[in-house]
Design a protein around this motif. Sequence first.
Motif, PDB file in Angstrom:
ATOM      1  N   VAL A 111       0.838  -1.264  -0.227  1.00 14.31           N
ATOM      2  CA  VAL A 111       0.016  -0.007  -0.028  1.00 14.31           C
ATOM      3  C   VAL A 111       0.747   1.322   0.033  1.00 14.31           C
ATOM      4  CG1 VAL A 111      -1.697   1.358   1.317  1.00 14.31           C
ATOM      5  CG2 VAL A 111      -1.717  -1.228   1.271  1.00 14.31           C
ATOM      6  N   LEU A 112       1.924   1.204   0.791  1.00 16.11           N
ATOM      7  CA  LEU A 112       2.899   2.373   0.859  1.00 16.11           C
ATOM      8  C   LEU A 112       3.399   2.531  -0.359  1.00 16.11           C
ATOM      9  CD1 LEU A 112       4.328   1.918   4.383  1.00 16.11           C
ATOM     10  CD2 LEU A 112       2.451   3.393   3.729  1.00 16.11           C
ATOM     11  N   GLU A 113       4.077   1.713  -1.153  1.00 15.41           N
ATOM     12  CA  GLU A 113       4.498   1.875  -2.572  1.00 15.41           C
ATOM     13  C   GLU A 113       3.434   2.355  -3.347  1.00 15.41           C
ATOM     14  OE1 GLU A 113       6.657  -0.966  -5.902  1.00 15.41           O
ATOM     15  OE2 GLU A 113       6.011  -2.007  -4.137  1.00 15.41           O
ATOM     16  N   SER A 114       2.254   1.856  -3.388  1.00 15.42           N
ATOM     17  CA  SER A 114       1.162   2.094  -4.346  1.00 15.42           C
ATOM     18  C   SER A 114       0.868   3.653  -4.033  1.00 15.42           C
ATOM     19  CB  SER A 114      -0.061   1.533  -4.065  1.00 15.42           C
ATOM     20  OG  SER A 114      -1.202   1.877  -4.837  1.00 15.42           O
ATOM     21  N   PHE A 115       0.930   4.041  -2.673  1.00 12.11           N
ATOM     22  CA  PHE A 115       0.576   5.413  -2.537  1.00 12.11           C
ATOM     23  C   PHE A 115       1.549   6.387  -2.964  1.00 12.11           C
ATOM     24  CE2 PHE A 115       0.134   9.139   0.714  1.00 12.11           C
ATOM     25  CZ  PHE A 115      -1.093   9.287   0.460  1.00 12.11           C
ATOM     26  N   ASP A 116       2.781   6.024  -2.904  1.00  9.98           N
ATOM     27  CA  ASP A 116       3.703   6.948  -3.438  1.00  9.98           C
ATOM     28  C   ASP A 116       3.714   7.159  -4.771  1.00  9.98           C
ATOM     29  OD1 ASP A 116       6.336   7.960  -3.467  1.00  9.98           O
ATOM     30  OD2 ASP A 116       7.593   6.360  -3.304  1.00  9.98           O
ATOM     31  N   HIS A 117       3.190   5.911  -5.811  1.00 15.26           N
ATOM     32  CA  HIS A 117       3.050   6.272  -7.152  1.00 15.26           C
ATOM     33  C   HIS A 117       1.808   7.110  -7.359  1.00 15.26           C
ATOM     34  CE1 HIS A 117       5.948   3.478  -9.040  1.00 15.26           C
ATOM     35  NE2 HIS A 117       5.606   2.513  -8.089  1.00 15.26           N
ATOM     36  N   GLN A 118       0.752   6.945  -6.440  1.00 17.30           N
ATOM     37  CA  GLN A 118      -0.257   7.747  -6.672  1.00 17.30           C
ATOM     38  C   GLN A 118      -0.144   9.317  -6.290  1.00 17.30           C
ATOM     39  OE1 GLN A 118      -4.057   6.804  -4.150  1.00 17.30           O
ATOM     40  NE2 GLN A 118      -4.041   9.281  -3.760  1.00 17.30           N
ATOM     41  N   GLU A 119       0.851   9.748  -5.479  1.00 19.74           N
ATOM     42  CA  GLU A 119       1.172  11.170  -5.288  1.00 19.74           C
ATOM     43  C   GLU A 119       2.096  11.399  -6.395  1.00 19.74           C
ATOM     44  OE1 GLU A 119       1.498  12.061  -0.536  1.00 19.74           O
ATOM     45  OE2 GLU A 119       3.264  11.002  -1.151  1.00 19.74           O
ATOM     46  N   ARG A 120       2.662  10.919  -6.980  1.00 23.20           N
ATOM     47  CA  ARG A 120       3.799  11.198  -8.108  1.00 23.20           C
ATOM     48  C   ARG A 120       2.560  11.435  -9.191  1.00 23.20           C
ATOM     49  NH1 ARG A 120       7.999   7.416  -6.412  1.00 23.20           N
ATOM     50  NH2 ARG A 120       7.232   5.983  -7.991  1.00 23.20           N
ATOM     51  N   ALA A 121       1.791  10.578  -9.420  1.00 17.36           N
ATOM     52  CA  ALA A 121       0.788  10.852 -10.423  1.00 17.36           C
ATOM     53  C   ALA A 121       0.017  11.833 -10.229  1.00 17.36           C
ATOM     54  CB  ALA A 121      -0.382   9.598 -10.375  1.00 17.36           C
TER      55      ALA A 121
ATOM     56  N   LYS B  14       2.036  10.606 -18.480  1.00 11.64           N
ATOM     57  CA  LYS B  14       2.997  10.010 -17.428  1.00 11.64           C
ATOM     58  C   LYS B  14       2.181   9.875 -16.165  1.00 11.64           C
ATOM     59  CE  LYS B  14       7.185  12.357 -19.434  1.00 11.64           C
ATOM     60  NZ  LYS B  14       8.382  12.952 -19.003  1.00 11.64           N
ATOM     61  N   ALA B  15       1.133  10.960 -15.852  1.00 11.41           N
ATOM     62  CA  ALA B  15       0.307  10.627 -14.792  1.00 11.41           C
ATOM     63  C   ALA B  15      -0.442   9.208 -14.762  1.00 11.41           C
ATOM     64  CB  ALA B  15      -0.745  11.903 -14.384  1.00 11.41           C
ATOM     65  N   GLU B  16      -1.039   8.933 -16.076  1.00  6.71           N
ATOM     66  CA  GLU B  16      -1.780   7.692 -16.212  1.00  6.71           C
ATOM     67  C   GLU B  16      -0.863   6.727 -15.801  1.00  6.71           C
ATOM     68  OE1 GLU B  16      -4.552   5.394 -19.409  1.00  6.71           O
ATOM     69  OE2 GLU B  16      -4.131   7.461 -19.768  1.00  6.71           O
ATOM     70  N   GLU B  17       0.305   6.692 -16.134  1.00  2.02           N
ATOM     71  CA  GLU B  17       1.486   5.609 -16.206  1.00  2.02           C
ATOM     72  C   GLU B  17       1.568   5.382 -14.523  1.00  2.02           C
ATOM     73  OE1 GLU B  17       4.967   6.380 -18.310  1.00  2.02           O
ATOM     74  OE2 GLU B  17       3.912   6.240 -20.103  1.00  2.02           O
ATOM     75  N   GLU B  18       1.694   6.719 -13.830  1.00  3.74           N
ATOM     76  CA  GLU B  18       2.098   6.390 -12.529  1.00  3.74           C
ATOM     77  C   GLU B  18       0.690   5.597 -11.720  1.00  3.74           C
ATOM     78  OE1 GLU B  18       4.427   6.576 -10.630  1.00  3.74           O
ATOM     79  OE2 GLU B  18       5.832   7.676 -11.980  1.00  3.74           O
ATOM     80  N   TYR B  19      -0.513   6.195 -12.116  1.00  2.88           N
ATOM     81  CA  TYR B  19      -1.796   5.390 -11.455  1.00  2.88           C
ATOM     82  C   TYR B  19      -1.759   4.126 -11.870  1.00  2.88           C
ATOM     83  CZ  TYR B  19      -3.753  10.033 -10.343  1.00  2.88           C
ATOM     84  OH  TYR B  19      -4.031  11.415 -10.082  1.00  2.88           O
ATOM     85  N   SER B  20      -1.491   3.545 -13.093  1.00  2.88           N
ATOM     86  CA  SER B  20      -1.487   2.088 -13.360  1.00  2.88           C
ATOM     87  C   SER B  20      -0.384   1.277 -12.494  1.00  2.88           C
ATOM     88  CB  SER B  20      -1.146   2.263 -14.628  1.00  2.88           C
ATOM     89  OG  SER B  20      -2.070   2.787 -15.728  1.00  2.88           O
ATOM     90  N   GLN B  21       0.713   2.113 -12.252  1.00  8.65           N
ATOM     91  CA  GLN B  21       1.888   1.363 -11.364  1.00  8.65           C
ATOM     92  C   GLN B  21       1.219   1.378 -10.059  1.00  8.65           C
ATOM     93  OE1 GLN B  21       5.972   2.824 -11.877  1.00  8.65           O
ATOM     94  NE2 GLN B  21       5.477   3.479 -13.895  1.00  8.65           N
ATOM     95  N   ALA B  22       0.676   2.335  -9.529  1.00 11.10           N
ATOM     96  CA  ALA B  22      -0.170   2.530  -8.450  1.00 11.10           C
ATOM     97  C   ALA B  22      -1.036   1.402  -8.146  1.00 11.10           C
ATOM     98  CB  ALA B  22      -0.824   3.639  -7.850  1.00 11.10           C
ATOM     99  N   VAL B  23      -2.016   0.845  -9.107  1.00 13.74           N
ATOM    100  CA  VAL B  23      -2.910  -0.122  -9.033  1.00 13.74           C
ATOM    101  C   VAL B  23      -1.900  -1.329  -9.127  1.00 13.74           C
ATOM    102  CG1 VAL B  23      -4.743  -1.186 -10.459  1.00 13.74           C
ATOM    103  CG2 VAL B  23      -4.752   1.258  -9.917  1.00 13.74           C
ATOM    104  N   ALA B  24      -1.196  -1.405  -9.950  1.00 13.53           N
ATOM    105  CA  ALA B  24      -0.235  -2.731  -9.971  1.00 13.53           C
ATOM    106  C   ALA B  24       0.335  -3.098  -8.898  1.00 13.53           C
ATOM    107  CB  ALA B  24       0.757  -2.636 -11.419  1.00 13.53           C
ATOM    108  N   ALA B  25       0.817  -2.094  -7.879  1.00 13.99           N
ATOM    109  CA  ALA B  25       1.562  -2.329  -6.758  1.00 13.99           C
ATOM    110  C   ALA B  25       0.799  -3.103  -5.870  1.00 13.99           C
ATOM    111  CB  ALA B  25       2.158  -1.106  -6.264  1.00 13.99           C
ATOM    112  N   LEU B  26      -0.498  -3.188  -5.910  1.00 14.62           N
ATOM    113  CA  LEU B  26      -1.420  -3.877  -5.145  1.00 14.62           C
ATOM    114  C   LEU B  26      -1.535  -5.235  -5.377  1.00 14.62           C
ATOM    115  CD1 LEU B  26      -3.928  -1.137  -4.166  1.00 14.62           C
ATOM    116  CD2 LEU B  26      -2.142  -1.640  -2.819  1.00 14.62           C
ATOM    117  N   GLN B  27      -0.508  -6.049  -5.357  1.00 13.86           N
ATOM    118  CA  GLN B  27      -0.735  -7.344  -5.772  1.00 13.86           C
ATOM    119  C   GLN B  27      -1.450  -8.460  -5.106  1.00 13.86           C
ATOM    120  OE1 GLN B  27       3.497  -8.560  -6.210  1.00 13.86           O
ATOM    121  NE2 GLN B  27       4.164  -6.911  -7.323  1.00 13.86           N
ATOM    122  N   SER B  28      -1.566  -8.246  -4.050  1.00 13.42           N
ATOM    123  CA  SER B  28      -2.479  -9.205  -3.027  1.00 13.42           C
ATOM    124  C   SER B  28      -4.119  -8.814  -3.487  1.00 13.42           C
ATOM    125  CB  SER B  28      -2.535  -8.887  -1.404  1.00 13.42           C
ATOM    126  OG  SER B  28      -1.012  -8.922  -1.246  1.00 13.42           O
TER     127      SER B  28
END
Length: 271
Positions: free
Chosen positions: A127-137, A148-162
Amino acid sequence: QLVLAQRAAGSSMAFLSHRVVVCVQETAGESDVAIAPQRPSQFRLCQGVTCSHDGSTSLSVALAAALDRPLDEVRCGCLGDCGMGPNALVAGGLAVRPLKVNGVRGAPQLRDMLAEYAEPQQFSLEVLESFDHQERADTLRSKGKRDKAEEEYSQAVAALQSPVESETPRAKYLQRLLLKRARLREETGNPETSLQDANKAIDLWPSEARAWICKSRAHHLLEEFDLAEQAFKMANRLNPQTRKERMPAKKKQKVPFWVRVLRPNQKVSSV
């Protein structure tokens, strides 16, 4: 720090350190050493006007998801020190006494606070890794760099693997993230993918009116006016305040609300 504890059947002392609490009980010339059980750490973020303006609202959603606790359990009223926030209150666990942490302004500070005062198994690094991407987005989006913002949002979603179960603290966080990406895709002229995000957000938390509003806007852009109207009415049933929402109409006419907002090309008599 040495603290004298209550004396019972002999002499007893307690040593409180930054990491553990060790109790030494001396009875009949013998010493027993045991590590006292730690209470779960409690973290609450100030929701005062100043701290909310500085981002404590989104921080509290991420904190609730990271700790897997209800949102109400990680929020509190004003803690003072306005202008130095967002401020947090830490109690229990590895905090010897309740203390206030100033300047929890983003994902790095949130991660540092949890690493300092919570046990590693108590919070989710995903969650913390995902939130880091969200803030950058969010930052990229504010600067107009939408791709680039959409890429960061997508990385934020992908970070939640569980796997994320519906109507849980993590589901609330992921829903907000999906709605951010859906709105961005809507702005960049991709209503199909925006609708996909809106549907996923609804599956995570069906009673969230904002997800239905997002779905309604996507259908409207796709000129699926009947579906847009159904979604908008569902949002209004969940939260009557959604009547304040307005979707773009191609023509401004004095016609009934649903026709003006959802069916701009339909010809009707003025009222």
